[in-house]
Design a protein around this motif. Sequence first.
Motif, PDB file in Angstrom:
ATOM      1  N   PHE A 200      10.170   1.461  -4.033  1.00 17.78           N
ATOM      2  CA  PHE A 200      11.188   2.797  -3.856  1.00 17.78           C
ATOM      3  C   PHE A 200      10.354   2.919  -2.885  1.00 17.78           C
ATOM      4  CE2 PHE A 200      11.970   7.014  -2.221  1.00 17.78           C
ATOM      5  CZ  PHE A 200      12.858   6.944  -2.716  1.00 17.78           C
ATOM      6  N   ILE A 201      11.668   2.463  -1.660  1.00 14.99           N
ATOM      7  CA  ILE A 201      11.907   2.493  -0.459  1.00 14.99           C
ATOM      8  C   ILE A 201      12.410   3.818   0.578  1.00 14.99           C
ATOM      9  CG2 ILE A 201      12.320   1.203   2.194  1.00 14.99           C
ATOM     10  CD1 ILE A 201      12.573  -1.388   0.625  1.00 14.99           C
ATOM     11  N   ALA A 202      11.657   4.332   1.006  1.00 13.53           N
ATOM     12  CA  ALA A 202      11.842   5.427   2.198  1.00 13.53           C
ATOM     13  C   ALA A 202      12.126   5.537   3.035  1.00 13.53           C
ATOM     14  CB  ALA A 202      11.263   6.793   1.719  1.00 13.53           C
ATOM     15  N   ALA A 203      13.117   5.660   3.473  1.00 12.26           N
ATOM     16  CA  ALA A 203      13.810   5.734   5.306  1.00 12.26           C
ATOM     17  C   ALA A 203      13.217   7.149   5.637  1.00 12.26           C
ATOM     18  CB  ALA A 203      14.607   4.540   5.501  1.00 12.26           C
ATOM     19  N   PRO A 204      12.732   7.917   7.036  1.00 11.51           N
ATOM     20  CA  PRO A 204      12.865   8.775   7.099  1.00 11.51           C
ATOM     21  C   PRO A 204      13.699   9.432   8.093  1.00 11.51           C
ATOM     22  CG  PRO A 204      10.350   8.343   6.746  1.00 11.51           C
ATOM     23  CD  PRO A 204      11.353   7.050   6.751  1.00 11.51           C
TER      24      PRO A 204
ATOM     25  N   GLY B 258      14.584   0.054  13.100  1.00  2.00           N
ATOM     26  CA  GLY B 258      14.199   0.531  11.264  1.00  2.00           C
ATOM     27  C   GLY B 258      15.193  -0.881  11.238  1.00  2.00           C
ATOM     28  N   ILE B 259      16.148  -1.089  10.372  1.00  2.00           N
ATOM     29  CA  ILE B 259      17.050  -2.141  10.265  1.00  2.00           C
ATOM     30  C   ILE B 259      16.496  -3.471  10.246  1.00  2.00           C
ATOM     31  CG2 ILE B 259      18.793  -3.667  10.075  1.00  2.00           C
ATOM     32  CD1 ILE B 259      20.455  -1.593  10.669  1.00  2.00           C
ATOM     33  N   SER B 260      15.050  -4.151  11.129  1.00  2.00           N
ATOM     34  CA  SER B 260      15.040  -5.227  10.693  1.00  2.00           C
ATOM     35  C   SER B 260      13.794  -5.262   9.816  1.00  2.00           C
ATOM     36  CB  SER B 260      14.019  -5.780  12.027  1.00  2.00           C
ATOM     37  OG  SER B 260      13.573  -6.832  13.038  1.00  2.00           O
ATOM     38  N   THR B 261      13.215  -3.760  10.190  1.00  2.38           N
ATOM     39  CA  THR B 261      11.965  -3.569   9.343  1.00  2.38           C
ATOM     40  C   THR B 261      12.106  -3.915   8.152  1.00  2.38           C
ATOM     41  OG1 THR B 261      10.348  -2.201  11.706  1.00  2.38           O
ATOM     42  CG2 THR B 261       9.557  -2.663  10.130  1.00  2.38           C
ATOM     43  N   LEU B 262      13.014  -2.410   7.485  1.00  7.04           N
ATOM     44  CA  LEU B 262      13.570  -2.915   6.162  1.00  7.04           C
ATOM     45  C   LEU B 262      14.005  -3.982   5.831  1.00  7.04           C
ATOM     46  CD1 LEU B 262      15.220   0.409   4.771  1.00  7.04           C
ATOM     47  CD2 LEU B 262      14.755  -1.851   3.177  1.00  7.04           C
ATOM     48  N   GLU B 263      14.478  -4.693   6.446  1.00  3.42           N
ATOM     49  CA  GLU B 263      15.030  -6.430   5.816  1.00  3.42           C
ATOM     50  C   GLU B 263      13.336  -6.755   5.764  1.00  3.42           C
ATOM     51  OE1 GLU B 263      19.763  -6.770   6.967  1.00  3.42           O
ATOM     52  OE2 GLU B 263      18.014  -7.137   8.347  1.00  3.42           O
ATOM     53  N   HIS B 264      12.696  -6.864   6.988  1.00  4.72           N
ATOM     54  CA  HIS B 264      11.316  -7.226   6.712  1.00  4.72           C
ATOM     55  C   HIS B 264      10.879  -7.238   5.500  1.00  4.72           C
ATOM     56  CE1 HIS B 264       7.604  -8.819   7.620  1.00  4.72           C
ATOM     57  NE2 HIS B 264       8.244  -9.897   8.079  1.00  4.72           N
ATOM     58  N   GLU B 265      10.863  -5.527   5.019  1.00  5.68           N
ATOM     59  CA  GLU B 265       9.677  -5.856   4.108  1.00  5.68           C
ATOM     60  C   GLU B 265      10.440  -6.066   2.850  1.00  5.68           C
ATOM     61  OE1 GLU B 265       7.971  -4.400   1.150  1.00  5.68           O
ATOM     62  OE2 GLU B 265       7.834  -4.359   3.001  1.00  5.68           O
TER      63      GLU B 265
ATOM     64  N   GLU C  62      10.563  11.195  12.376  1.00  2.63           N
ATOM     65  CA  GLU C  62       9.699  12.026  11.164  1.00  2.63           C
ATOM     66  C   GLU C  62       9.358  10.833  10.867  1.00  2.63           C
ATOM     67  OE1 GLU C  62      12.200  12.974   7.962  1.00  2.63           O
ATOM     68  OE2 GLU C  62      12.375  15.670   8.583  1.00  2.63           O
ATOM     69  N   SER C  63       8.905   9.464  11.211  1.00  2.00           N
ATOM     70  CA  SER C  63       8.179   8.219  11.650  1.00  2.00           C
ATOM     71  C   SER C  63       7.897   8.282  12.503  1.00  2.00           C
ATOM     72  CB  SER C  63       8.933   7.598  10.943  1.00  2.00           C
ATOM     73  OG  SER C  63       8.623   6.229   9.858  1.00  2.00           O
ATOM     74  N   ALA C  64       7.040   7.170  12.746  1.00  5.25           N
ATOM     75  CA  ALA C  64       6.344   6.526  14.097  1.00  5.25           C
ATOM     76  C   ALA C  64       5.649   4.825  13.723  1.00  5.25           C
ATOM     77  CB  ALA C  64       5.327   6.634  14.422  1.00  5.25           C
ATOM     78  N   LYS C  65       6.685   4.020  14.526  1.00  4.95           N
ATOM     79  CA  LYS C  65       6.446   2.571  14.887  1.00  4.95           C
ATOM     80  C   LYS C  65       5.011   1.892  13.407  1.00  4.95           C
ATOM     81  CE  LYS C  65       7.139  -2.036  16.746  1.00  4.95           C
ATOM     82  NZ  LYS C  65       7.367  -3.015  18.167  1.00  4.95           N
ATOM     83  N   GLY C  66       4.292   3.009  13.804  1.00  3.07           N
ATOM     84  CA  GLY C  66       2.482   1.684  13.210  1.00  3.07           C
ATOM     85  C   GLY C  66       2.370   2.906  12.524  1.00  3.07           C
ATOM     86  N   ASP C  67       2.329   4.032  11.820  1.00  8.35           N
ATOM     87  CA  ASP C  67       2.459   4.752  10.955  1.00  8.35           C
ATOM     88  C   ASP C  67       1.960   3.750   9.436  1.00  8.35           C
ATOM     89  OD1 ASP C  67       2.533   6.832   9.727  1.00  8.35           O
ATOM     90  OD2 ASP C  67       4.000   7.779   9.306  1.00  8.35           O
ATOM     91  N   ASP C  68       1.466   4.249   8.254  1.00  3.50           N
ATOM     92  CA  ASP C  68       1.400   3.764   7.985  1.00  3.50           C
ATOM     93  C   ASP C  68       1.986   4.362   6.115  1.00  3.50           C
ATOM     94  OD1 ASP C  68      -0.511   3.293   4.985  1.00  3.50           O
ATOM     95  OD2 ASP C  68      -1.484   4.389   5.324  1.00  3.50           O
ATOM     96  N   PRO C  69       2.925   2.695   5.707  1.00  3.64           N
ATOM     97  CA  PRO C  69       3.726   3.034   5.048  1.00  3.64           C
ATOM     98  C   PRO C  69       3.424   3.251   3.548  1.00  3.64           C
ATOM     99  CG  PRO C  69       3.096   0.985   5.567  1.00  3.64           C
ATOM    100  CD  PRO C  69       2.496   1.359   6.122  1.00  3.64           C
ATOM    101  N   PHE C  70       1.992   3.592   3.029  1.00 10.29           N
ATOM    102  CA  PHE C  70       2.147   3.660   1.841  1.00 10.29           C
ATOM    103  C   PHE C  70       1.324   5.430   1.676  1.00 10.29           C
ATOM    104  CE2 PHE C  70       1.266  -0.268   1.566  1.00 10.29           C
ATOM    105  CZ  PHE C  70       2.248  -1.203   1.206  1.00 10.29           C
TER     106      PHE C  70
ATOM    107  N   VAL D 220       5.092   0.844  -9.979  1.00  9.27           N
ATOM    108  CA  VAL D 220       6.187   1.246  -8.882  1.00  9.27           C
ATOM    109  C   VAL D 220       4.993   0.997  -7.309  1.00  9.27           C
ATOM    110  CG1 VAL D 220       7.849   3.152  -8.309  1.00  9.27           C
ATOM    111  CG2 VAL D 220       7.248   2.669 -10.265  1.00  9.27           C
ATOM    112  N   LYS D 221       5.800   0.368  -6.412  1.00  9.81           N
ATOM    113  CA  LYS D 221       5.590   0.645  -4.950  1.00  9.81           C
ATOM    114  C   LYS D 221       6.568   1.464  -4.418  1.00  9.81           C
ATOM    115  CE  LYS D 221       4.919  -1.998  -1.265  1.00  9.81           C
ATOM    116  NZ  LYS D 221       5.357  -4.229  -0.236  1.00  9.81           N
ATOM    117  N   VAL D 222       5.574   2.306  -3.573  1.00 14.04           N
ATOM    118  CA  VAL D 222       6.110   3.871  -2.681  1.00 14.04           C
ATOM    119  C   VAL D 222       6.322   3.307  -1.244  1.00 14.04           C
ATOM    120  CG1 VAL D 222       6.785   5.861  -1.908  1.00 14.04           C
ATOM    121  CG2 VAL D 222       6.397   4.838  -4.297  1.00 14.04           C
ATOM    122  N   TRP D 223       7.207   3.290  -0.546  1.00 12.24           N
ATOM    123  CA  TRP D 223       6.873   2.565   0.379  1.00 12.24           C
ATOM    124  C   TRP D 223       7.454   3.260   1.519  1.00 12.24           C
ATOM    125  CZ3 TRP D 223       9.311  -0.610   4.463  1.00 12.24           C
ATOM    126  CH2 TRP D 223       8.231  -0.805   5.444  1.00 12.24           C
TER     127      TRP D 223
END
Length: 303
Positions: free
Chosen positions: A55-59, A126-133, A63-71, A97-100
């Motif tokens: 499950f991938i959440a996009a804030p 954001g698009i680049s980071t999510l697509e890499h995941e 509401e987010s930062a580049k170095g934030d912990d995705p978990f 279930v991986k929640v990222w």
Amino acid sequence: MKKFLTAVVAAIVVVVIASGVVHWMSTSDVAGPDAPPTDGPSTPVQPDHCPRVEFIAAPGTWESAKGDDPFNPTANPMSFMLSITRPLQERYPANEVKVWTLPYTAQFKNINAQDQMSYDESREEGISTLEHELISMHQECPQTDFILAGFSQGAVIAGDIANKIGADGGVIPAERIRGVALIADGRREPGVGQAVGNGVAGVGAEVSLAPLNLVVQPIVPGATMRGPRVGGFGSLQDRVFDICAPDDSICDAPFNVGNALGRARGLVESNGVHAMYATNPNVIPGTTANQWVVEWAQGLING
């Protein structure tokens, strides 16, 4: 002697002919050009440590930062998407279930804040980071399915990725997507995706303001209003769910020329309706947007 040589030659000829017949039968009759291959395509190996679903959440913006912990994201403890990801993390073990949560520079620079990242830059990061995941997870765990959910700017990011995947131009196959939930999508169009809750008459701000980019740019530099997504969601049309609160200027903007300046300012100024999806009872009758997404995601995971 002559008869003996003749007999030997005749025997050799018989052996050669017989060998040729056997070879011809083995290559023509038994495995001819129309015969099915003996080894068909194999199912990709799924390592034991891989989850069934990610499950991938996009804030949204701020509401987010580049170095934030995705978990365990802490960039904004009030992030709307935390009200969705935390219940899922409590409900399912991480190995199932991986929640990222997408860590990206969720900013929207206006003319008075030059040290911030522009909307265009933030969105592309954001698009680049999510697509890499998606790419790395699919390569490691090819049988893992994905559920995407995003709010505000995060909904634009998740929707843009769903647009590419549904049009067969994305980074993973469409069949690996179980569902996509877009909350307050700035590129929302009526009839594109499945509408959830009370209907709204407007469109996403990027669709509404696309003809007026010359007005928007002086107020929000680097915020290109790109209009609707070409091709919609393609093969994901029935798997993308759209949630928009009535009168939220981000996803329910009027599609006309009037008050363009006011609508452009609304992109960066406080929007009371936009900030109340966790409590607003006027979005989805009988529930709230975050509760609906949690239950929807659980249905997809369990199913």
